[in-house]
Scaffold this active site. Structure first.
Site, PDB file in Angstrom:
ATOM      1  N   ASP A 290       0.795  -1.228   0.000  1.00 23.57           N
ATOM      2  CA  ASP A 290       0.000   0.000   0.000  1.00 23.57           C
ATOM      3  C   ASP A 290       0.830   1.282   0.000  1.00 23.57           C
ATOM      4  O   ASP A 290       0.287   2.350  -0.266  1.00 23.57           O
ATOM      5  CB  ASP A 290      -1.004  -0.006   1.157  1.00 23.57           C
ATOM      6  CG  ASP A 290      -2.124  -1.009   0.899  1.00 23.57           C
ATOM      7  OD1 ASP A 290      -2.576  -1.100  -0.255  1.00 23.57           O
ATOM      8  OD2 ASP A 290      -2.537  -1.716   1.831  1.00 23.57           O
ATOM      9  N   MET A 299      -3.247   8.842  -0.054  1.00 25.27           N
ATOM     10  CA  MET A 299      -4.566   8.389   0.401  1.00 25.27           C
ATOM     11  C   MET A 299      -4.949   9.016   1.746  1.00 25.27           C
ATOM     12  O   MET A 299      -5.858   8.537   2.408  1.00 25.27           O
ATOM     13  CB  MET A 299      -4.544   6.866   0.586  1.00 25.27           C
ATOM     14  CG  MET A 299      -4.007   6.101  -0.586  1.00 25.27           C
ATOM     15  SD  MET A 299      -5.128   6.278  -1.969  1.00 25.27           S
ATOM     16  CE  MET A 299      -4.287   5.290  -3.185  1.00 25.27           C
ATOM     17  N   TYR A 374      -9.885  -0.534   2.931  1.00 26.18           N
ATOM     18  CA  TYR A 374      -9.248  -0.603   4.233  1.00 26.18           C
ATOM     19  C   TYR A 374      -8.775   0.754   4.719  1.00 26.18           C
ATOM     20  O   TYR A 374      -8.445   1.613   3.928  1.00 26.18           O
ATOM     21  CB  TYR A 374      -8.022  -1.523   4.115  1.00 26.18           C
ATOM     22  CG  TYR A 374      -7.911  -2.527   5.234  1.00 26.18           C
ATOM     23  CD1 TYR A 374      -8.807  -3.582   5.329  1.00 26.18           C
ATOM     24  CD2 TYR A 374      -6.920  -2.408   6.201  1.00 26.18           C
ATOM     25  CE1 TYR A 374      -8.704  -4.506   6.357  1.00 26.18           C
ATOM     26  CE2 TYR A 374      -6.811  -3.337   7.226  1.00 26.18           C
ATOM     27  CZ  TYR A 374      -7.715  -4.377   7.301  1.00 26.18           C
ATOM     28  OH  TYR A 374      -7.607  -5.289   8.313  1.00 26.18           O
ATOM     29  N   TYR A 376      -5.812   2.485   7.335  1.00 23.06           N
ATOM     30  CA  TYR A 376      -4.639   2.366   8.190  1.00 23.06           C
ATOM     31  C   TYR A 376      -4.462   3.692   8.908  1.00 23.06           C
ATOM     32  O   TYR A 376      -4.416   4.737   8.271  1.00 23.06           O
ATOM     33  CB  TYR A 376      -3.380   2.061   7.370  1.00 23.06           C
ATOM     34  CG  TYR A 376      -3.428   0.715   6.711  1.00 23.06           C
ATOM     35  CD1 TYR A 376      -3.273  -0.444   7.468  1.00 23.06           C
ATOM     36  CD2 TYR A 376      -3.653   0.591   5.344  1.00 23.06           C
ATOM     37  CE1 TYR A 376      -3.331  -1.694   6.871  1.00 23.06           C
ATOM     38  CE2 TYR A 376      -3.711  -0.663   4.748  1.00 23.06           C
ATOM     39  CZ  TYR A 376      -3.550  -1.797   5.510  1.00 23.06           C
ATOM     40  OH  TYR A 376      -3.618  -3.028   4.925  1.00 23.06           O
TER      41      TYR A 376
HETATM   42 CU    CU Z   1      -6.674  -7.640   7.711  1.00 24.12          CU
END
Ligand code: CU
Length: 628
Positions: A290, A299, A374, A376
């Site tokens: 990523d 992002m 997702y 982070y």
């Molecule tokens: Cu995961």
């Protein structure tokens, strides 16, 4: 004169883009990134001696199907200092090209036929997610930058498409030309129907018994900010946001007895990988890097007070060059605030009945990134006792797959009817450019071990601290070992504390895994950094990305495995510590439809860096809060 580590301004980004266009003779290049080109060690010494150092920007732009141009632009001299075309190299997946791929897939007859085979005629209801394609030695990968596109059904525009994966359909697109190369149909699986909504209006009832928590600091926060230089208690550091690495901290130091003592010169995420452990052809290629494949910093979220962060906040904005050379300022990209963190130390003297207790407090510097499904969230913490911590919070929506009713989900856990989540790992590699009381550092591994039985250990209770200094790079490829409380001390052999011990900071890892994929797998070759929890290298300015500079569709072998194969000496010299940590995610039903935060990270604590507890001077809690 602007400090060379001050964050880039919108004007500087525009100037750099203009100088790049002029030097390349290109009117409208596709930009990949513009980041601060940081001063060398020598230049920083010049700066400290009162000299001047140019401010520079590093520009990366597309220069062909598999070519990138990299330029270093001096803002001070208003000229391009260096310009190089690198081939073969692919940029991270660019937004403009990803959108082009989505449009092309929707128009492609083979994809449309695959949708119709699944009873879908209204293509507006399909969500398409382009993925970095990885590398698998296939003929069509060569000479192209690619994406694989996955389909999900959305019953309505706000639906959670990940609840309805359209299993088996995989579109392969050439990002450079926008051409759909081919569409795979690996077989129809019923689309899971249950809603995956996490919106409040779709919950049966919301809790009504949570009373407000307000964080107030009537006298304001205890930190100060000047440009991107933050000072809090004895700490100081600079903050920037890199388009690839995200949050970067520079020149972390601690003021001690009127002297600023350096600890880390630079700390950032270097690379990360999410290898999926499914052998299913629909999922076995998923290996998200990523940072290098998308650009973590690109992002970054714009954070909201009271939602993302609570209290007296200072926000740093992040101006970023867009792919067409404009500037987009992400407001509130980095959040900084103080948090009460329970007790710092306490003792009740049972003879005098006197109690002393101090509150711990930490300074939090954080940024949150959304990469597709997702999230982070990176949190750096600075504590009153000289400790530093990185916590990475994993949240968002897990990557799903549809399974036929009653079928074995394979390398995945069932999380909802007809819906499973493949086993996977999240492995982060941070680059810690250490400078414990200066640049000349060594790394010592310490294991706590039982002392062998013998005349000097008659009762077999002896514990010994076994310290081993790493001499060269290959010795420093290490894994965590909770059984021996293994830690790694970054010591400065040239500076001692009052006990004559070399000053040090101790890296305390969590019980992090390493990569489970086999040594000869494509992902293990491409993400070699994830095969060990620790690496130590002698400082080299070009060694920044743990999987190599251009991780997207990389052939493997680059980065840490390649550099450290030289087995260079790493004692009493300028070193960089690389720590790979993370989690193996065997997904729970409770991780659905949106995942409660799972956290991972590490600690850096002073070990003989100070002469004693450095937090004795923290005053007792003020009387209004503490009744003793
Ligand atoms: Cu995961």
């Amino acid at each position: 004169m602007t400090h060379p580590l001050e964050a880039l301004t919108p004007d500087e980004l525009r100037t750099a883009a203009a100088l790049y266009r002029e030097a390349r003779g290109e009117a409208d290049p596709l930009f990949v990134s513009a980041s601060l080109s940081e001063p060398s060690r020598e230049e920083l010494a010049t700066l400290e001696a009162g000299g001047q150092v140019p401010r520079r920007v590093r520009i990366v732009a597309v220069a062909g199907p598999c070519a990138l141009a990299e330029a270093v632009v001096s803002l001070t001299d208003r000229r391009v200092e260096s310009l190089e075309v690198i081939e073969p190299a692919r940029p991270p997946v660019l937004f403009e090209e990803a959108i082009g791929a989505i449009v092309a897939v929707k128009e492609h007859p083979d994809w449309q036929a695959a949708m119709r085979r699944r009873g879908i005629d209204d293509f507006d209801r399909v969500q398409l997610d382009p993925w970095p394609p990885g590398t698998f030695g296939l003929p069509h990968e060569e000479g192209r930058r690619l994406t694989k596109v996955i389909s999900y059904l959305r019953e309505h525009p706000e639906d959670n498409g990940y609840a309805h994966p359209i299993e088996g359909v995989l579109a392969h697109v050439d990002l450079g030309t926008g051409e759909v190369l081919f569409v795979e149909d690996l077989g129809v699986v019923p689309i899971p129907e249950e809603s995956g909504s996490y919106y409040p209006e779709h919950q049966v009832a919301l809790r009504t018994d949570l009373k407000p928590i307000e964080i107030t600091q009537p006298e304001g926060p205890s930190f100060t900010v000047e440009g991107n230089l933050a000072r809090w208690q004895r700490w100081q550091f600079r903050v920037t946001l890199d388009p690839i690495e995200g949050l970067v901290l520079h020149q972390i130091g601690y003021e001690d007895g009127g002297r600023l003592r350096p600890i880390m010169h630079r700390a950032s995420l270097s690379e990360m990988v999410v290898p999926y452990g499914s052998t299913d052809p629909m999922h076995r290629w998923k290996n998200a890097f990523d940072a290098g494949e998308w650009g973590m910093g690109r992002m970054v979220n714009s954070l909201e007070l009271g939602c993302d962060c609570l209290g007296e906040i200072h926000y740093f904005d992040a101006p970023m060059l867009t792919e067409r050379g404009d500037v987009n300022v992400v407001t509130n990209a980095i959040c900084m605030h103080e948090e009460d963190y329970s007790i710092l130390w306490k003792h009740h003297d049972m003879h005098s009945f006197r109690t002393e207790v101090r509150r711990q407090r930490r300074l939090v510097v954080s940024a949150i990134y959304t990469v597709g499904n997702y999230e982070y969230a990176f949190y750096w913490y600075f504590y009153l006792d000289g400790s530093i911590q990185l916590e990475v919070k994993l949240t968002g929506i897990i990557q799903p797959q549809a399974v036929a009713p009653g079928a074995d989900p394979g390398n995945a856990n069932l999380i909802a009817p007809g819906l499973a989540a493949p086993h996977h790992q999240h492995l982060f590699c941070v680059r810690l450019d250490m400078a414990v009381d200066g640049f000349t550092n060594s790394v010592v591994e310490v294991n706590a071990e039982p002392q062998p039985p013998g005349p000097d250990n008659e009762w077999h209770n002896g514990i010994v601290s076994v310290a081993t200094t790493f001499e060269t790079e290959l010795q420093a490829r290490r894994e965590v070992n909770p059984a021996t409380s293994r830690s790694w001390r970054i010591v400065n052999p040239r500076r001692v504390n009052r006990l004559g011990q070399p000053v040090s900071y101790k890296l305390i890892p969590q019980s992090s895994p390493t990569m489970l994929a086999g040594d000869d797998s494509w992902v293990a070759r491409r993400a070699g950094f994830a095969r060990h929890n620790l690496w130590v290298t002698p400082y080299h300015p070009d060694e920044r990305r743990a999987a190599g500079d251009h991780a997207n569709q990389s052939g493997g072998g680059d980065g840490l495995p390649r550099w450290t194969a030289a087995d260079r000496p790493i004692t009493d010299t300028d070193i960089v510590v690389w720590h790979t940590f993370g989690v193996t995610h065997l997904v729970r039903p409770e991780d659905w439809p949106v995942m409660p935060v799972e956290s991972t990270g590490f600690l850096l604590v002073p070990f003989g860096f100070f002469d004693r507890n450095p937090a004795l001077d923290v005053p007792p809690p003020s009387s209004g809060h503490c009744h003793t």
